[in-house]
Design an enzyme around this catalytic site. Structure first.
Site, PDB file in Angstrom:
ATOM      1  CG  HIS A 194      47.093 -11.301  75.378  1.00 21.44           C
ATOM      2  ND1 HIS A 194      45.748 -11.134  75.569  1.00 21.44           N
ATOM      3  CD2 HIS A 194      47.276 -11.479  74.047  1.00 21.44           C
ATOM      4  CE1 HIS A 194      45.139 -11.185  74.398  1.00 21.44           C
ATOM      5  NE2 HIS A 194      46.038 -11.404  73.467  1.00 21.44           N
ATOM      6  CB  ALA A 222       6.208  12.594  55.253  1.00 18.60           C
ATOM      7  N   GLY A 223       4.716  13.400  58.044  1.00 19.69           N
ATOM      8  CA  GLY A 223       4.341  12.953  59.391  1.00 19.69           C
ATOM      9  C   GLY A 223       5.529  12.798  60.317  1.00 19.69           C
ATOM     10  CE  LYS A 224      10.352  15.389  57.598  1.00 15.30           C
ATOM     11  NZ  LYS A 224       9.271  15.675  56.637  1.00 15.30           N
ATOM     12  CB  SER A 225       6.957  17.162  63.302  1.00 12.07           C
ATOM     13  OG  SER A 225       7.858  17.739  62.408  1.00 12.07           O
ATOM     14  CG  HIS A 251      41.625 -10.519  77.280  1.00  9.66           C
ATOM     15  ND1 HIS A 251      40.852  -9.690  78.058  1.00  9.66           N
ATOM     16  CD2 HIS A 251      41.388 -10.163  75.989  1.00  9.66           C
ATOM     17  CE1 HIS A 251      40.166  -8.862  77.276  1.00  9.66           C
ATOM     18  NE2 HIS A 251      40.478  -9.132  76.014  1.00  9.66           N
ATOM     19  N   GLY A 262      11.717  12.268  54.997  1.00 11.08           N
ATOM     20  CA  GLY A 262      10.494  12.114  54.203  1.00 11.08           C
ATOM     21  C   GLY A 262      10.036  13.481  53.728  1.00 11.08           C
ATOM     22  CG  LEU A 263       7.957  13.674  49.958  1.00 10.46           C
ATOM     23  CD1 LEU A 263       6.763  13.110  49.193  1.00 10.46           C
ATOM     24  CD2 LEU A 263       8.742  14.658  49.097  1.00 10.46           C
TER      25      LEU A 263
HETATM   26  P1  ADP Z   1       6.571  16.638  58.633  1.00  9.16           P
HETATM   27  O1  ADP Z   1       7.207  16.804  59.950  1.00  9.16           O
HETATM   28  O2  ADP Z   1       6.917  15.320  57.964  1.00  9.16           O
HETATM   29  O3  ADP Z   1       6.674  17.781  57.701  1.00  9.16           O
HETATM   30  P2  ADP Z   1       4.147  16.857  60.147  1.00  9.16           P
HETATM   31  O4  ADP Z   1       4.222  15.749  61.150  1.00  9.16           O
HETATM   32  O5  ADP Z   1       4.442  18.243  60.570  1.00  9.16           O
HETATM   33  O6  ADP Z   1       5.004  16.457  58.886  1.00  9.16           O
HETATM   34  O7  ADP Z   1       2.703  16.873  59.496  1.00  9.16           O
HETATM   35  C1  ADP Z   1       1.992  15.724  59.158  1.00  9.16           C
HETATM   36  C2  ADP Z   1       0.510  16.029  59.231  1.00  9.16           C
HETATM   37  O8  ADP Z   1      -0.210  14.900  58.785  1.00  9.16           O
HETATM   38  C3  ADP Z   1       0.029  16.338  60.631  1.00  9.16           C
HETATM   39  O9  ADP Z   1      -0.931  17.387  60.603  1.00  9.16           O
HETATM   40  C4  ADP Z   1      -0.647  15.041  61.054  1.00  9.16           C
HETATM   41  O10 ADP Z   1      -1.666  15.229  61.997  1.00  9.16           O
HETATM   42  C5  ADP Z   1      -1.183  14.529  59.759  1.00  9.16           C
HETATM   43  N1  ADP Z   1      -1.350  13.082  59.708  1.00  9.16           N
HETATM   44  C6  ADP Z   1      -2.464  12.449  59.310  1.00  9.16           C
HETATM   45  N2  ADP Z   1      -2.318  11.111  59.380  1.00  9.16           N
HETATM   46  C7  ADP Z   1      -1.066  10.888  59.838  1.00  9.16           C
HETATM   47  C8  ADP Z   1      -0.330   9.707  60.126  1.00  9.16           C
HETATM   48  N3  ADP Z   1      -0.825   8.480  59.979  1.00  9.16           N
HETATM   49  N4  ADP Z   1       0.955   9.840  60.559  1.00  9.16           N
HETATM   50  C9  ADP Z   1       1.498  11.071  60.734  1.00  9.16           C
HETATM   51  N5  ADP Z   1       0.829  12.225  60.477  1.00  9.16           N
HETATM   52  C10 ADP Z   1      -0.457  12.143  60.031  1.00  9.16           C
HETATM   53  P1  ADP Z   2      49.328  -7.407  66.786  1.00  8.50           P
HETATM   54  O1  ADP Z   2      49.970  -8.703  66.445  1.00  8.50           O
HETATM   55  O2  ADP Z   2      48.626  -6.805  65.602  1.00  8.50           O
HETATM   56  O3  ADP Z   2      50.176  -6.464  67.528  1.00  8.50           O
HETATM   57  P2  ADP Z   2      47.904  -8.345  69.187  1.00  8.50           P
HETATM   58  O4  ADP Z   2      48.018  -7.262  70.172  1.00  8.50           O
HETATM   59  O5  ADP Z   2      46.574  -9.047  69.113  1.00  8.50           O
HETATM   60  O6  ADP Z   2      48.088  -7.761  67.714  1.00  8.50           O
HETATM   61  O7  ADP Z   2      48.992  -9.459  69.411  1.00  8.50           O
HETATM   62  C1  ADP Z   2      50.245  -9.213  69.943  1.00  8.50           C
HETATM   63  C2  ADP Z   2      51.066 -10.504  69.925  1.00  8.50           C
HETATM   64  O8  ADP Z   2      50.438 -11.478  70.775  1.00  8.50           O
HETATM   65  C3  ADP Z   2      51.143 -11.141  68.557  1.00  8.50           C
HETATM   66  O9  ADP Z   2      52.406 -11.723  68.398  1.00  8.50           O
HETATM   67  C4  ADP Z   2      50.060 -12.194  68.594  1.00  8.50           C
HETATM   68  O10 ADP Z   2      50.288 -13.241  67.694  1.00  8.50           O
HETATM   69  C5  ADP Z   2      50.119 -12.658  70.041  1.00  8.50           C
HETATM   70  N1  ADP Z   2      48.824 -13.188  70.529  1.00  8.50           N
HETATM   71  C6  ADP Z   2      47.615 -12.590  70.462  1.00  8.50           C
HETATM   72  N2  ADP Z   2      46.650 -13.382  71.029  1.00  8.50           N
HETATM   73  C7  ADP Z   2      47.259 -14.493  71.467  1.00  8.50           C
HETATM   74  C8  ADP Z   2      46.818 -15.695  72.152  1.00  8.50           C
HETATM   75  N3  ADP Z   2      45.543 -15.903  72.508  1.00  8.50           N
HETATM   76  N4  ADP Z   2      47.745 -16.623  72.417  1.00  8.50           N
HETATM   77  C9  ADP Z   2      49.032 -16.440  72.078  1.00  8.50           C
HETATM   78  N5  ADP Z   2      49.495 -15.349  71.444  1.00  8.50           N
HETATM   79  C10 ADP Z   2      48.647 -14.373  71.136  1.00  8.50           C
END
Ligand code: ADP
Ligand code: ADP
Length: 590
Positions: A207, A410-413, A204, A406-407
């Protein structure tokens, strides 16, 4: 460009640049001998180390260290011959797999291409706790290198090595140079004094000011030498960073006095010891000054919330040894912005009552990139702001994964179906990966053993993670009964992108619903291993969202998920919501 006389640069550390690359008949002979011996596949870290060894970046080292150097570096910060050296450079292996002392072996990359021949003169054991305590100054699990070290394996191999094929890089070849090549360019630029700037972050304005000031203060030319090997996990990727460095050098630096060159270094984040190592490496590239700011190469905070290293420790240690190393330390304090004078200054040079501005790395991410706001021009050049914003799109343009668990029944899909429609109404494209449906194609043939269930979930997770990586939205609905497997899927995605949604429907209700008639069959013993009846379901301990379905309709639950996505920034509340412009940044930053 006016022609300048080649000048003498700082000599290589130890006197002479190492070059391990061999060609011609020597290469052919060693390739044949390596091919006849056991193979060792190099980790990305070892491959980086090898590349620097090969081209002389680690001169005078010409091999991975043996025990005498290793012990001496850890205990005295010197090689066995007395020369200062701060970081162990070893070749770790977990299993010897037939490799024994005296053998000639092949070192290969991840694609099994032959990279180097090595004769194993020495195998020794290393203790990661001791190595971390002495080399990193801690053995704290928060230290990224210590964490990595635990899986390096206990054996270390050493012996003469010759490189047959340099590691290849397809990205930015024009900016990758050996020390010899960098030296040739720097010598031709006509100034024997060169200051190196090490970085692993986007640059920057702070430097830019720092590097220009360092060059001016020391009367030196500038080598911008960013690390593109391995840095701290989670850093901005090097593709993005190099695009930024290139844009800055092209537009804001003097080409007569500045050279940008990439360094394939695998950093250790070892703070003070790392600064010493950085200086030695840059000496090999011809430099005689190194910029060391606050907390140079520090990995942040330890597990107790304290910085791993004192922010001044790196420059103090380098100053202490600088004449012996032959590289002068240019210490700088943090550069901050003085708004009323529109300039940068070191924070220590500014009186206490002045108002200064800076934006931390975390703020860059959370207050700007995630929200889709361009970084302000006082903080960074417009090229940098644009490259960063395209690499890190706003939250509402990033991908996410709603992972229902989840199981059965559970409702993932059912909830997933409603959520899909609501998201489409909101303008998002959705991929739905329903467990039952995936089992008809991608996972056809898999049964319901623990192993098969895991494979099924990891396949769904893999596809989901790819969708998320490409900024898509994906809904997964599968029982996914095992906590550990769900966590493995979580780990496949960016933090926050995995939104675990627990459809917490008690088994009694699921059994009543029994959409597919499975509970009945399971109770009757017709099917075995049915989750919730005779197979376990491990409820999430900390899901992002928990839904009850006893008294809540699928529609109401889908709306709750929409609210979550809006709250977390993955969806805009109102699609006409506009992103604020740059005008207010100064106030926000102060
Ligand atoms: P997974 O991918 O976790 O195996 P699915 O999403 O395929 O589960 O199935 C979850 C089932 O539960 C679906 O038939 C969905 O409609 C039903 N279900 C009922 N209430 C919820 C709810 N609040 N959130 C998600 N699924 C729900
Ligand atoms: P390293 O020292 O691990 O190589 P840097 O690339 O950050 O890492 O630094 C290179 C050199 O520049 C080092 O000697 C460091 O002390 C110096 N330096 C870094 N930032 C500044 C700054 N803002 N002003 C003056 N010197 C800096």
């Amino acid at each position: 460009m006016e022609s300048k006389k080649n000048v003498e640069l700082n000599t290589p550390y130890g006197g002479k640049l190492v070059d391990l690359l061999v060609t011609g008949s020597e290469r052919e002979d060693l390739a044949r001998r390596a091919g006849e011996g056991p193979t060792l596949q190099l980790t990305p870290r070892s491959l980086c180390d090898l590349e620097l060894l090969a081209m002389g970046g680690f001169s005078p080292l010409d091999r991975f260290m043996g025990k005498a150097d290793y012990d001496s570096v850890l205990n005295n910060m010197r090689l066995a011959n007395g020369l200062i050296w701060s970081i162990p450079i070893t070749l770790p292996v977990a299993k010897l797999d037939g490799i024994a002392e005296g053998q000639e072996i092949a070192l290969r990359n991840a694609n099994n291409n032959l990279i180097a021949w090595m004769r194993v003169d020495e195998i020794f054991e290393a203790d990661p706790h001791e190595e971390a305590a002495k080399g990193l100054g801690c053995s704290d699990e928060e230290h990224p290198t210590y964490r990595e070290m635990l899986s390096w394996g206990k054996y270390r191999l050493s012996g003469p090595m010759k490189v047959l094929e340099m590691p290849q890089h397809v990205d930015f070849p024009e900016l990758r140079r050996t020390p010899k090549e960098v030296r040739e360019i720097l010598a031709g630029m006509g100034n024997p004094d060169v200051v190196a700037f090490q970085t692993r972050n986007p640059m920057h304005r702070a430097h830019e000011e720092l590097t220009k000031r360092a060059a001016q203060d020391s009367g030196a030319n500038l080598l911008l030498n960013p690390v593109v090997g391995m840095t701290k996990p989670g850093d901005v990727d090097h593709y993005t960073r190099v695009r930024i460095y290139k844009a800055l050098v092209e537009n804001y630096y003097d080409p007569q006095t500045t050279l940008l060159s990439l360094l394939p270094l695998a950093m250790r984040m070892a703070g003070p010891r790392e600064a010493i190592w950085h200086a030695i490496i840059r000496r090999n590239f011809g430099c005689n000054h190194l910029i060391v700011g606050r907390d140079h190469a520090g990995p942040g905070k330890n597990s107790k919330g304290k910085p791993f290293y004192d922010p001044a420790a790196a420059r103090e240690l380098l100053k202490q040894h600088s004449s012996e190393i032959g590289v002068k330390c240019l210490p700088y304090e943090e550069m901050v912005y003085l708004a009323d004078e529109d300039r940068y200054e070191q924070v220590t040079q500014i009186s206490a009552n002045r108002k200064v501005f800076s934006i931390s790395g975390t703020q860059v991410r959370d207050n700007y990139l995630t929200k889709g706001r361009l970084l302000p021009s006082w903080f960074t050049r417009k090229e940098t702001a644009e490259i960063l914003s395209s690499a890190y799109p706003a939250r509402n343009k990033q991908g996410f994964c709603i992972w229902f668990t989840g199981l059965p029944s559970a409702g993932k899909s059912t909830i997933a179906d409603v959520l899909t429609v609501l998201l489409m109404e909101h303008g998002r494209q959705i991929t739905v990966l329903d467990g039952d449906v995936v089992r008809t194609h991608l996972s056809k043939g898999l049964g319901f053993s623990r192993e098969d269930r895991d494979i099924n979930i990891l396949r769904i997770g893999y596809v989901a993670s790819e969708i998320v990586r490409h900024h898509g939205a994906v809904i997964c609905a599968a029982v996914s009964p095992y906590r550990e497997t769900r966590n493995r899927v979580r780990a496949m995605m960016a933090k926050d992108a995995f939104i675990e949604t627990f459809v917490d429907t008690p088994v009694a209700i699921c059994e009543q619903r029994d959409v597919k008639g499975f509970y009945g069959k399971a109770r009757a013993g017709v099917i075995k291993g049915f989750t919730g009846v005779d197979d376990p379901y491990e409820a999430p301990t900390n899901p992002e969202i928990t839904l009850q379905t006893g008294n809540t309709t699928p529609h109401a639950n889908a709306e709750r998920i929409m609210e979550y996505l809006i709250r977390e920034g993955f969806l805009l509340r109102d699609t006409s919501e506009v992103v604020k412009d740059e005008g207010e940044e100064l106030r926000a930053a102060g």
